[in-house]
Design a protein around this motif. Structure first.
Motif, PDB file in Angstrom:
ATOM      1  N   ILE A  26     -15.230  11.129   3.952  1.00  0.00           N
ATOM      2  CA  ILE A  26     -15.148  11.516   5.356  1.00  0.00           C
ATOM      3  C   ILE A  26     -16.554  11.811   5.856  1.00  0.00           C
ATOM      4  N   TYR A  43       0.848  -1.195   0.000  1.00  0.00           N
ATOM      5  CA  TYR A  43       0.000   0.000   0.000  1.00  0.00           C
ATOM      6  C   TYR A  43       0.879   1.238   0.000  1.00  0.00           C
ATOM      7  N   GLU A  98      -2.655   5.115  -3.388  1.00  0.00           N
ATOM      8  CA  GLU A  98      -3.562   6.161  -2.932  1.00  0.00           C
ATOM      9  C   GLU A  98      -3.337   7.373  -3.834  1.00  0.00           C
ATOM     10  N   ASP A 156     -12.472   7.131  -0.964  1.00  0.00           N
ATOM     11  CA  ASP A 156     -12.509   7.474   0.452  1.00  0.00           C
ATOM     12  C   ASP A 156     -13.473   8.633   0.669  1.00  0.00           C
ATOM     13  N   GLN A 192     -13.272  12.126  -0.474  1.00  0.00           N
ATOM     14  CA  GLN A 192     -13.638  12.789   0.782  1.00  0.00           C
ATOM     15  C   GLN A 192     -15.063  13.323   0.818  1.00  0.00           C
ATOM     16  N   GLY A 222       0.688   4.938   0.576  1.00  0.00           N
ATOM     17  CA  GLY A 222      -0.197   5.930   1.161  1.00  0.00           C
ATOM     18  C   GLY A 222       0.553   7.216   1.454  1.00  0.00           C
ATOM     19  N   SER A 227      -6.935   3.859  -4.772  1.00  0.00           N
ATOM     20  CA  SER A 227      -7.795   4.379  -3.711  1.00  0.00           C
ATOM     21  C   SER A 227      -7.818   5.896  -3.854  1.00  0.00           C
ATOM     22  N   GLY A 284      -8.901   9.643  -2.936  1.00  0.00           N
ATOM     23  CA  GLY A 284      -9.306  10.467  -1.802  1.00  0.00           C
ATOM     24  C   GLY A 284     -10.402  11.434  -2.194  1.00  0.00           C
ATOM     25  N   THR A 332      -1.795  -1.316  -3.908  1.00  0.00           N
ATOM     26  CA  THR A 332      -2.644  -0.123  -3.936  1.00  0.00           C
ATOM     27  C   THR A 332      -1.836   1.158  -4.034  1.00  0.00           C
ATOM     28  N   ASN A 348      -5.007  11.409  -5.090  1.00  0.00           N
ATOM     29  CA  ASN A 348      -6.000  12.471  -5.058  1.00  0.00           C
ATOM     30  C   ASN A 348      -6.540  12.643  -6.474  1.00  0.00           C
ATOM     31  N   SER A 402     -11.349   2.201  -5.075  1.00  0.00           N
ATOM     32  CA  SER A 402     -12.119   2.632  -3.903  1.00  0.00           C
ATOM     33  C   SER A 402     -12.129   4.152  -3.844  1.00  0.00           C
TER      34      SER A 402
END
Length: 178
Positions: free
Chosen positions: A161, A58, A94, A159, A122, A60, A118, A120, A92, A96, A157
């Motif tokens: 919030i 991952y 991560e 993410d 949000q 991240g 993944s 972000g 993975t 933006n 995915s």
């Protein structure tokens, strides 16, 4: 028999630190990216992975996608060289949404071995995104999802919030629906 392990590679670089972020990050420090990537590669080769097999890798952060495909592919290549990777391992990245809209760059990352993105996201609300210091819009989320699918990523995915300041239940439901 090998011990399963997960590898987490922290990439601290980002365009801007979000107001909620407690992770170590280096906004606007592109001048340190090459040295950091070289240090990570060295650390990987100095680590004893004998008797282990990674079933997850991952990347991240920060915003790992901000490193760009060339640096990320070199880092993943170092992971592959330093540690046995289990067949079918989830690898993975991560990202933006503002740095993951180029299908060609994502295709290069897919060829390098990444098999999950993944994003972000949000929030699906541009006002909420702005209030928490995000540098992307919901339109960029849609573009990034489209680019990831075009690049061949089936494992994706988003993410979100929950409980952002001023966020009520109808707005949360709108985020989930989006």
């Amino acid at each position: 028999m090998s011990r399963a392990l997960g590898i987490y590679i922290h990439v601290p670089f980002c365009k801007q630190k979000c107001v909620y972020c407690d992770f170590y990050s280096l906004p606007r420090r592109e001048d340190q990216m090459d040295a950091y990537a070289a240090a990570l590669r060295s650390q990987l080769f100095e680590t004893d992975f004998s008797g282990c097999e990674a079933d997850t890798v991952y990347f991240g952060g920060g915003t790992p996608s901000y490193l760009g495909p060339r640096r990320l592919a070199a880092l993943l290549e170092a992971v592959f060289a330093a540690c046995p990777i289990a067949p079918g391992a989830e690898i993975t990245l991560e990202a933006n949404p503002d740095s993951a809209g180029d299908p060609d760059a994502l295709s290069a990352l897919r060829r390098a071995g990444f098999n999950r993105v993944s994003l972000g996201m949000q929030s699906a609300d541009d006002g909420e995104l702005k209030s928490i210091g995000r540098v992307h819009t919901m339109a960029q989320v849609r573009s990034a999802v489209e680019a990831a699918r075009k690049a061949g990523f089936d494992n994706l995915s988003l993410d979100l919030i929950y409980g952002l300041p001023g966020q009520d239940l109808p707005r949360w439901r709108k985020n989930l629906s989006a």
